[in-house]
Design a protein around this motif. Structure first.
Motif, PDB file in Angstrom:
ATOM      1  N   GLY A 168       0.794  -1.215   0.000  1.00 11.19           N
ATOM      2  CA  GLY A 168       0.000   0.000   0.000  1.00 11.19           C
ATOM      3  C   GLY A 168       0.831   1.271   0.000  1.00 11.19           C
ATOM      4  N   ARG A 169       2.151   1.128   0.138  1.00 13.85           N
ATOM      5  CA  ARG A 169       3.026   2.298   0.189  1.00 13.85           C
ATOM      6  C   ARG A 169       3.563   2.649  -1.186  1.00 13.85           C
ATOM      7  NH1 ARG A 169       4.859   2.359   5.821  1.00 13.85           N
ATOM      8  NH2 ARG A 169       6.447   3.913   5.338  1.00 13.85           N
ATOM      9  N   HIS A 170       3.919   3.926  -1.348  1.00 11.24           N
ATOM     10  CA  HIS A 170       4.631   4.381  -2.540  1.00 11.24           C
ATOM     11  C   HIS A 170       6.100   4.026  -2.324  1.00 11.24           C
ATOM     12  CE1 HIS A 170       4.912   6.630  -6.209  1.00 11.24           C
ATOM     13  NE2 HIS A 170       5.809   7.457  -5.723  1.00 11.24           N
ATOM     14  N   VAL A 171       6.699   3.290  -3.258  1.00  8.05           N
ATOM     15  CA  VAL A 171       8.047   2.774  -3.053  1.00  8.05           C
ATOM     16  C   VAL A 171       8.926   3.022  -4.279  1.00  8.05           C
ATOM     17  CG1 VAL A 171       7.214   0.946  -1.517  1.00  8.05           C
ATOM     18  CG2 VAL A 171       7.507   0.465  -3.966  1.00  8.05           C
ATOM     19  N   ARG A 172      10.219   2.963  -4.029  1.00  8.26           N
ATOM     20  CA  ARG A 172      11.198   2.929  -5.105  1.00  8.26           C
ATOM     21  C   ARG A 172      12.002   1.653  -4.944  1.00  8.26           C
ATOM     22  NH1 ARG A 172      14.665   6.698  -3.666  1.00  8.26           N
ATOM     23  NH2 ARG A 172      16.332   5.261  -3.080  1.00  8.26           N
ATOM     24  N   ALA A 173      12.075   0.868  -6.005  1.00  8.93           N
ATOM     25  CA  ALA A 173      12.851  -0.363  -5.992  1.00  8.93           C
ATOM     26  C   ALA A 173      14.103  -0.159  -6.842  1.00  8.93           C
ATOM     27  CB  ALA A 173      12.025  -1.523  -6.530  1.00  8.93           C
ATOM     28  N   ASP A 174      15.272  -0.236  -6.215  1.00  8.74           N
ATOM     29  CA  ASP A 174      16.536  -0.151  -6.934  1.00  8.74           C
ATOM     30  C   ASP A 174      16.924  -1.566  -7.344  1.00  8.74           C
ATOM     31  OD1 ASP A 174      16.631   2.602  -6.459  1.00  8.74           O
ATOM     32  OD2 ASP A 174      17.545   2.284  -4.490  1.00  8.74           O
ATOM     33  N   LEU A 175      16.789  -1.864  -8.619  1.00  7.25           N
ATOM     34  CA  LEU A 175      16.906  -3.222  -9.119  1.00  7.25           C
ATOM     35  C   LEU A 175      18.313  -3.534  -9.608  1.00  7.25           C
ATOM     36  CD1 LEU A 175      13.568  -3.203 -11.154  1.00  7.25           C
ATOM     37  CD2 LEU A 175      13.943  -3.988  -8.800  1.00  7.25           C
ATOM     38  N   PRO A 176      18.669  -4.820  -9.687  1.00  8.90           N
ATOM     39  CA  PRO A 176      19.968  -5.212 -10.244  1.00  8.90           C
ATOM     40  C   PRO A 176      20.134  -4.640 -11.652  1.00  8.90           C
ATOM     41  CG  PRO A 176      18.901  -7.092  -9.201  1.00  8.90           C
ATOM     42  CD  PRO A 176      17.887  -5.993  -9.219  1.00  8.90           C
ATOM     43  N   GLY A 177      21.354  -4.217 -11.966  1.00  6.92           N
ATOM     44  CA  GLY A 177      21.616  -3.644 -13.280  1.00  6.92           C
ATOM     45  C   GLY A 177      21.438  -2.143 -13.324  1.00  6.92           C
ATOM     46  N   GLY A 178      21.106  -1.537 -12.170  1.00  5.74           N
ATOM     47  CA  GLY A 178      20.993  -0.083 -12.106  1.00  5.74           C
ATOM     48  C   GLY A 178      19.626   0.471 -12.452  1.00  5.74           C
ATOM     49  N   ARG A 179      18.661  -0.381 -12.751  1.00  2.51           N
ATOM     50  CA  ARG A 179      17.322   0.105 -13.099  1.00  2.51           C
ATOM     51  C   ARG A 179      16.535   0.438 -11.841  1.00  2.51           C
ATOM     52  NH1 ARG A 179      12.177  -1.890 -14.722  1.00  2.51           N
ATOM     53  NH2 ARG A 179      12.688  -4.024 -14.124  1.00  2.51           N
ATOM     54  N   THR A 180      15.666   1.439 -11.943  1.00  5.14           N
ATOM     55  CA  THR A 180      14.835   1.861 -10.825  1.00  5.14           C
ATOM     56  C   THR A 180      13.367   1.767 -11.207  1.00  5.14           C
ATOM     57  OG1 THR A 180      16.516   3.376  -9.971  1.00  5.14           O
ATOM     58  CG2 THR A 180      14.261   3.774  -9.284  1.00  5.14           C
ATOM     59  N   LEU A 181      12.558   1.246 -10.282  1.00  2.00           N
ATOM     60  CA  LEU A 181      11.120   1.131 -10.479  1.00  2.00           C
ATOM     61  C   LEU A 181      10.426   1.877  -9.351  1.00  2.00           C
ATOM     62  CD1 LEU A 181       8.572  -0.193 -11.804  1.00  2.00           C
ATOM     63  CD2 LEU A 181       8.949  -2.143 -10.256  1.00  2.00           C
ATOM     64  N   THR A 182       9.538   2.797  -9.706  1.00  2.00           N
ATOM     65  CA  THR A 182       8.783   3.556  -8.713  1.00  2.00           C
ATOM     66  C   THR A 182       7.293   3.299  -8.907  1.00  2.00           C
ATOM     67  OG1 THR A 182      10.472   5.286  -8.693  1.00  2.00           O
ATOM     68  CG2 THR A 182       8.330   5.847  -7.767  1.00  2.00           C
ATOM     69  N   GLY A 183       6.590   3.103  -7.799  1.00  2.00           N
ATOM     70  CA  GLY A 183       5.154   2.867  -7.897  1.00  2.00           C
ATOM     71  C   GLY A 183       4.573   2.483  -6.548  1.00  2.00           C
ATOM     72  N   ALA A 242       6.715  -7.712 -10.878  1.00  2.00           N
ATOM     73  CA  ALA A 242       7.082  -8.451  -9.664  1.00  2.00           C
ATOM     74  C   ALA A 242       8.577  -8.300  -9.413  1.00  2.00           C
ATOM     75  CB  ALA A 242       6.718  -9.921  -9.812  1.00  2.00           C
ATOM     76  N   VAL A 243       8.918  -7.810  -8.233  1.00  2.00           N
ATOM     77  CA  VAL A 243      10.313  -7.562  -7.851  1.00  2.00           C
ATOM     78  C   VAL A 243      10.784  -8.698  -6.950  1.00  2.00           C
ATOM     79  CG1 VAL A 243      11.873  -5.996  -6.638  1.00  2.00           C
ATOM     80  CG2 VAL A 243       9.996  -5.074  -8.021  1.00  2.00           C
ATOM     81  N   GLY A 244      11.790  -9.438  -7.400  1.00  2.00           N
ATOM     82  CA  GLY A 244      12.302 -10.548  -6.603  1.00  2.00           C
ATOM     83  C   GLY A 244      13.604 -10.247  -5.913  1.00  2.00           C
ATOM     84  N   ALA A 245      14.322  -9.219  -6.373  1.00  2.00           N
ATOM     85  CA  ALA A 245      15.608  -8.848  -5.784  1.00  2.00           C
ATOM     86  C   ALA A 245      15.799  -7.351  -5.956  1.00  2.00           C
ATOM     87  CB  ALA A 245      16.740  -9.613  -6.461  1.00  2.00           C
ATOM     88  N   GLY A 246      16.481  -6.745  -5.013  1.00  2.00           N
ATOM     89  CA  GLY A 246      16.725  -5.312  -5.079  1.00  2.00           C
ATOM     90  C   GLY A 246      16.476  -4.657  -3.743  1.00  2.00           C
ATOM     91  N   ASP A 247      16.721  -3.364  -3.686  1.00  2.00           N
ATOM     92  CA  ASP A 247      16.545  -2.593  -2.459  1.00  2.00           C
ATOM     93  C   ASP A 247      15.283  -1.760  -2.592  1.00  2.00           C
ATOM     94  OD1 ASP A 247      17.330  -1.875   0.064  1.00  2.00           O
ATOM     95  OD2 ASP A 247      18.567  -0.195  -0.604  1.00  2.00           O
ATOM     96  N   VAL A 248      14.362  -1.896  -1.645  1.00  2.00           N
ATOM     97  CA  VAL A 248      13.085  -1.184  -1.705  1.00  2.00           C
ATOM     98  C   VAL A 248      13.085  -0.079  -0.651  1.00  2.00           C
ATOM     99  CG1 VAL A 248      10.605  -1.374  -1.329  1.00  2.00           C
ATOM    100  CG2 VAL A 248      11.801  -3.118  -2.665  1.00  2.00           C
ATOM    101  N   VAL A 249      12.736   1.125  -1.085  1.00  2.00           N
ATOM    102  CA  VAL A 249      12.695   2.292  -0.188  1.00  2.00           C
ATOM    103  C   VAL A 249      11.266   2.765  -0.098  1.00  2.00           C
ATOM    104  CG1 VAL A 249      13.544   4.634   0.177  1.00  2.00           C
ATOM    105  CG2 VAL A 249      15.040   2.930  -0.898  1.00  2.00           C
ATOM    106  N   HIS A 250      10.795   2.999   1.138  1.00  2.00           N
ATOM    107  CA  HIS A 250       9.473   3.585   1.338  1.00  2.00           C
ATOM    108  C   HIS A 250       9.558   5.072   1.048  1.00  2.00           C
ATOM    109  CE1 HIS A 250       8.101   0.238   4.368  1.00  2.00           C
ATOM    110  NE2 HIS A 250       8.264  -0.204   3.129  1.00  2.00           N
ATOM    111  N   LEU A 251       8.674   5.568   0.195  1.00  2.00           N
ATOM    112  CA  LEU A 251       8.638   6.981  -0.162  1.00  2.00           C
ATOM    113  C   LEU A 251       7.400   7.628   0.435  1.00  2.00           C
ATOM    114  CD1 LEU A 251       9.525   6.655  -3.948  1.00  2.00           C
ATOM    115  CD2 LEU A 251      11.115   7.127  -2.072  1.00  2.00           C
ATOM    116  N   ARG A 252       7.438   8.936   0.519  1.00  2.00           N
ATOM    117  CA  ARG A 252       6.227   9.657   0.964  1.00  2.00           C
ATOM    118  C   ARG A 252       5.168   9.544  -0.113  1.00  2.00           C
ATOM    119  NH1 ARG A 252       6.830  12.747   5.422  1.00  2.00           N
ATOM    120  NH2 ARG A 252       8.950  13.177   6.139  1.00  2.00           N
TER     121      ARG A 252
END
Length: 302
Positions: free
Chosen positions: A252-267, A289-299
């Motif tokens: 339910g949160r707005h997130v940014r996923a920093d994915l392998p290979g330098g790609r970023t997904l926000t949603g 679907a994100v299986g690996a990467g760093d997920v950041v909670h955004l406002r």
């Protein structure tokens, strides 16, 4: 090198010379083993060492020779690791730093073993919420969060690693998984490694005695693992998928996923799928679907 050799001393509880604070007494290894190692139970041994580099590394090195259910606890971990090889270091006896060895065997398809990290998170949250009297939640995939002065902070993390099999009776060819859990218990504000960290003490937990907390988490892990294994590792049939979603504040949160290979997904994080992946809906209304990467909670974006 065994964990005891790595500690450079006797198992915890051998004397008072290592006590730096009377408010942080050592764990009683014998009492823990009496309480946790029971006939028909999961836990086969509980070993406590004064210090080591990493309980995961030490337990993984001996995994092929050990039966399922071995538990290794360190009073101090000098080279602990979290996700993405981040360090996890804290003062001696200020937290719980332990690893467990699980060997699901042929009854659980190996493609479902990835759920063990999430299972450990659910077990830790449910065990701690009961034993410590403080609300604990999950940030996908394996961070333990508490609230300190109205602010969400990380108080623990989980790291799972596959280990090879051994001879018959010690895991067989299928191998197993070593799960490491690190939890800040009595760290003060001045001792926090980063401002975003927290501890059960700072969250005003009703209980900060490490022995009942460790027993509560291990017993909760035993229950969840037993149900999951009995269901053949099916996260839905075992109730694990539902429980994870209920305790995961990422959903339910707005997130940014920093994915392998330098790609970023926000949603918006919308679900955890049957493979334990985080399903994110982008601004373009695409689901990924994100299986690996760093997920950041955004406002939240209004």
């Amino acid at each position: 090198m065994t964990p005891s050799d790595a500690s450079g001393g006797a198992p915890s509880g051998a004397g008072d010379s290592r006590w730096s604070s009377l408010e942080r007494p050592p764990l009683n290894a014998a009492a823990l083993e009496r309480a946790l190692v029971v006939d028909g139970g999961l836990w086969s041994s509980v070993e406590v060492v004064a210090a080591t580099g990493s309980t995961n590394i030490d337990l993984a090195a001996r995994a092929a020779q050990l039966p399922e259910g071995a538990v290794l606890v360190a009073e101090e971990q000098t080279a602990g690791r979290g996700r993405l090889d981040r360090s996890w270091v804290a003062p001696a006896r200020s937290g719980l730093f332990f690893s467990v060895l699980l060997k699901p065997g042929d009854g659980v398809p190996q493609e479902r073993w990835g759920w063990l990290t999430l299972l450990a998170g659910v077990a830790a949250v449910t065990g701690l919420s009961r034993a410590a009297g403080v609300d604990t939640s999950l940030k996908w995939p394996n961070d333990l969060l508490i609230t300190v002065d109205g602010e969400e902070r990380k108080t623990g993390g989980i790291l799972a690693e596959r280990v090879p099999g051994g001879p018959s009776g010690a895991g067989g060819p299928g191998g197993g998984v070593v799960i490491g859990i690190g939890l800040n218990v009595t760290l003060t504000e001045d001792e926090l490694p980063v401002p975003e960290a927290g501890s059960l003490l700072l969250a005003k937990a009703a209980v900060t005695d490490r022995e009942p907390l460790l027993k509560a988490v291990l017993r909760s892990l035993e229950r969840w693992y037993g149900d999951w294994r009995a269901a053949g590792g099916d996260p839905a049939a075992s109730g694990l998928q539902e429980a994870y979603a209920a305790n995961c504040v990422t959903l339910g949160r707005h997130v940014r996923a920093d994915l392998p290979g330098g790609r970023t997904l926000t949603g918006t994080a919308e679900a955890v799928d049957a493979d334990g992946r985080l399903v994110v809906r982008s601004a373009e209304d695409r689901h990924e679907a994100v299986g690996a990467g760093d997920v950041v909670h955004l406002r939240s974006v209004r």
